[in-house]
Design a protein around this motif. Structure first.
Motif, short mmCIF file in Angstrom:
data_model
loop_
_atom_site.label_atom_id
_atom_site.label_comp_id
_atom_site.label_asym_id
_atom_site.label_seq_id
_atom_site.Cartn_x
_atom_site.Cartn_y
_atom_site.Cartn_z
N ALA A 19 3.14 -9.23 20.60
CA ALA A 19 2.41 -9.46 19.36
C ALA A 19 2.45 -8.21 18.49
CB ALA A 19 0.96 -9.83 19.66
N ALA A 20 2.38 -8.43 17.20
CA ALA A 20 2.41 -7.33 16.23
C ALA A 20 1.21 -6.41 16.45
CB ALA A 20 2.39 -7.89 14.82
N ASP A 21 1.41 -5.11 16.31
CA ASP A 21 0.32 -4.14 16.33
C ASP A 21 0.48 -3.30 15.08
OD1 ASP A 21 -1.72 -2.39 16.76
OD2 ASP A 21 -0.87 -1.48 18.55
N VAL A 22 -0.45 -3.46 14.17
CA VAL A 22 -0.36 -2.78 12.88
C VAL A 22 -1.27 -1.56 12.79
CG1 VAL A 22 0.43 -4.84 11.66
CG2 VAL A 22 -2.03 -4.34 11.79
N THR A 23 -1.87 -1.17 13.92
CA THR A 23 -2.73 0.01 13.93
C THR A 23 -1.96 1.23 13.44
OG1 THR A 23 -4.08 -0.83 15.74
CG2 THR A 23 -4.08 1.55 15.41
N GLY A 24 -2.56 1.98 12.54
CA GLY A 24 -1.93 3.20 12.04
C GLY A 24 -2.15 3.40 10.56
N THR A 25 -1.51 4.44 10.05
CA THR A 25 -1.60 4.78 8.63
C THR A 25 -0.31 4.35 7.95
OG1 THR A 25 -3.02 6.66 9.14
CG2 THR A 25 -1.93 6.69 7.00
N TRP A 26 -0.44 3.60 6.89
CA TRP A 26 0.70 3.04 6.16
C TRP A 26 0.66 3.52 4.72
CZ3 TRP A 26 3.96 -0.52 8.68
CH2 TRP A 26 3.52 -0.94 9.94
N SER A 27 1.82 3.87 4.18
CA SER A 27 1.93 4.28 2.77
C SER A 27 3.12 3.59 2.14
CB SER A 27 2.12 5.80 2.66
OG SER A 27 0.98 6.47 3.14
N GLY A 28 2.96 3.27 0.87
CA GLY A 28 4.05 2.61 0.19
C GLY A 28 3.73 2.37 -1.26
N ASN A 29 4.29 1.25 -1.79
CA ASN A 29 4.08 0.98 -3.21
C ASN A 29 3.73 -0.48 -3.46
OD1 ASN A 29 6.52 -0.60 -3.65
ND2 ASN A 29 7.61 1.31 -3.32
N LEU A 30 3.17 -0.68 -4.62
CA LEU A 30 2.88 -2.01 -5.14
C LEU A 30 3.68 -2.20 -6.42
CD1 LEU A 30 -1.03 -2.10 -4.96
CD2 LEU A 30 0.50 -3.46 -3.58
N LYS A 31 4.35 -3.31 -6.54
CA LYS A 31 5.01 -3.67 -7.79
C LYS A 31 4.16 -4.74 -8.44
CE LYS A 31 9.51 -2.16 -6.38
NZ LYS A 31 10.85 -2.47 -6.02
N VAL A 32 3.45 -4.33 -9.48
CA VAL A 32 2.46 -5.17 -10.15
C VAL A 32 3.11 -5.87 -11.33
CG1 VAL A 32 0.20 -5.21 -11.25
CG2 VAL A 32 0.69 -3.50 -9.47
N SER A 33 3.01 -7.20 -11.35
CA SER A 33 3.55 -8.00 -12.46
C SER A 33 2.45 -8.24 -13.48
CB SER A 33 4.07 -9.34 -11.95
OG SER A 33 5.12 -9.12 -11.03
N GLY A 34 2.64 -7.71 -14.68
CA GLY A 34 1.66 -7.89 -15.75
C GLY A 34 1.82 -9.24 -16.41
N PRO A 35 0.84 -9.64 -17.21
CA PRO A 35 0.90 -10.93 -17.90
C PRO A 35 2.06 -11.03 -18.89
CG PRO A 35 -1.04 -9.68 -18.58
CD PRO A 35 -0.37 -8.91 -17.50
N ASP A 36 2.56 -9.88 -19.35
CA ASP A 36 3.68 -9.88 -20.29
C ASP A 36 5.03 -9.85 -19.57
OD1 ASP A 36 3.60 -7.36 -19.24
OD2 ASP A 36 3.50 -6.31 -21.16
N THR A 56 -9.64 -4.05 11.14
CA THR A 56 -10.59 -3.27 10.36
C THR A 56 -9.84 -2.09 9.77
OG1 THR A 56 -11.23 -1.99 12.31
CG2 THR A 56 -12.58 -3.92 11.78
N GLY A 57 -10.51 -1.34 8.91
CA GLY A 57 -9.90 -0.14 8.35
C GLY A 57 -10.24 0.03 6.89
N THR A 58 -9.36 0.75 6.21
CA THR A 58 -9.56 1.03 4.79
C THR A 58 -8.24 0.87 4.04
OG1 THR A 58 -9.17 3.41 5.11
CG2 THR A 58 -11.46 2.66 5.23
N ALA A 59 -8.37 0.73 2.71
CA ALA A 59 -7.19 0.62 1.85
C ALA A 59 -7.52 1.21 0.49
CB ALA A 59 -6.78 -0.84 1.69
N GLY A 60 -6.50 1.72 -0.18
CA GLY A 60 -6.67 2.26 -1.51
C GLY A 60 -5.36 2.79 -2.05
N PRO A 61 -5.40 3.43 -3.21
CA PRO A 61 -4.17 3.95 -3.82
C PRO A 61 -3.69 5.24 -3.16
CG PRO A 61 -6.05 4.37 -5.24
CD PRO A 61 -6.55 3.53 -4.11
N SER A 62 -4.59 5.96 -2.46
CA SER A 62 -4.21 7.22 -1.82
C SER A 62 -5.12 7.47 -0.62
CB SER A 62 -4.36 8.38 -2.82
OG SER A 62 -5.73 8.57 -3.12
N ALA A 63 -4.80 8.50 0.17
CA ALA A 63 -5.64 8.85 1.31
C ALA A 63 -7.03 9.29 0.86
CB ALA A 63 -4.97 9.96 2.13
#
Length: 125
Positions: A19-36, A56-63
């Motif tokens: 089974a997948a284990d996603v425990t850990g610290t992950w960093s990357g990017n978001l490609k956001v599509s605007g209304p235009d 459980t855990g946390t998420a945000g734009p930076s550490a």
């Protein structure tokens, strides 16, 4: 009967180990599509703790900027959770573990407005 039990136990243990284990610290990017139709890039930083199917855990734009995740779940390689931004605003993550990356859709809901993004993140070493 004992042989059947042993085979079933072995199968269950094999499935649990794979089974997948996603425990850990992950960093990357978001490609956001605007209304235009414009696509903008933003960063994402996740600190995840998996216990069975619970996440459980946390998420945000930076550490430095982290918010707690809610409704976190792992089902096979599928990962879902939310990050509340206020009374009627939240980020909703519907991502999957693909090799060494978490990839998938992130939807920001603010009242009646919805903004879609695609996330790609790699686990830190």
């Amino acid at each position: 009967m004992k042989l059947l039990f042993a085979v079933m136990l072995s199968l269950v243990l094999t499935i649990a180990a794979s089974a997948a284990d996603v425990t850990g610290t992950w960093s990357g990017n978001l490609k956001v599509s605007g209304p235009d139709g414009q696509v903008q890039e933003d960063s994402v930083h996740l600190v995840l703790k998996q216990d069975g199917t619970k996440l459980t855990g946390t998420a945000g734009p930076s550490a430095a900027e982290q918010m707690p995740i809610d409704k976190g779940a792992v089902n096979g390689n599928k990962v879902t959770f939310e990050v509340a931004l206020g009374a009627d605003a939240a980020f909703k993550f519907a991502i999957a573990l693909e090799g060494e990356q978490l990839r998938g859709d992130v939807t920001m809901v603010m009242g009646p407005q919805t903004v879609k993004a695609v996330m790609e993140a790699t686990r830190g070493k």
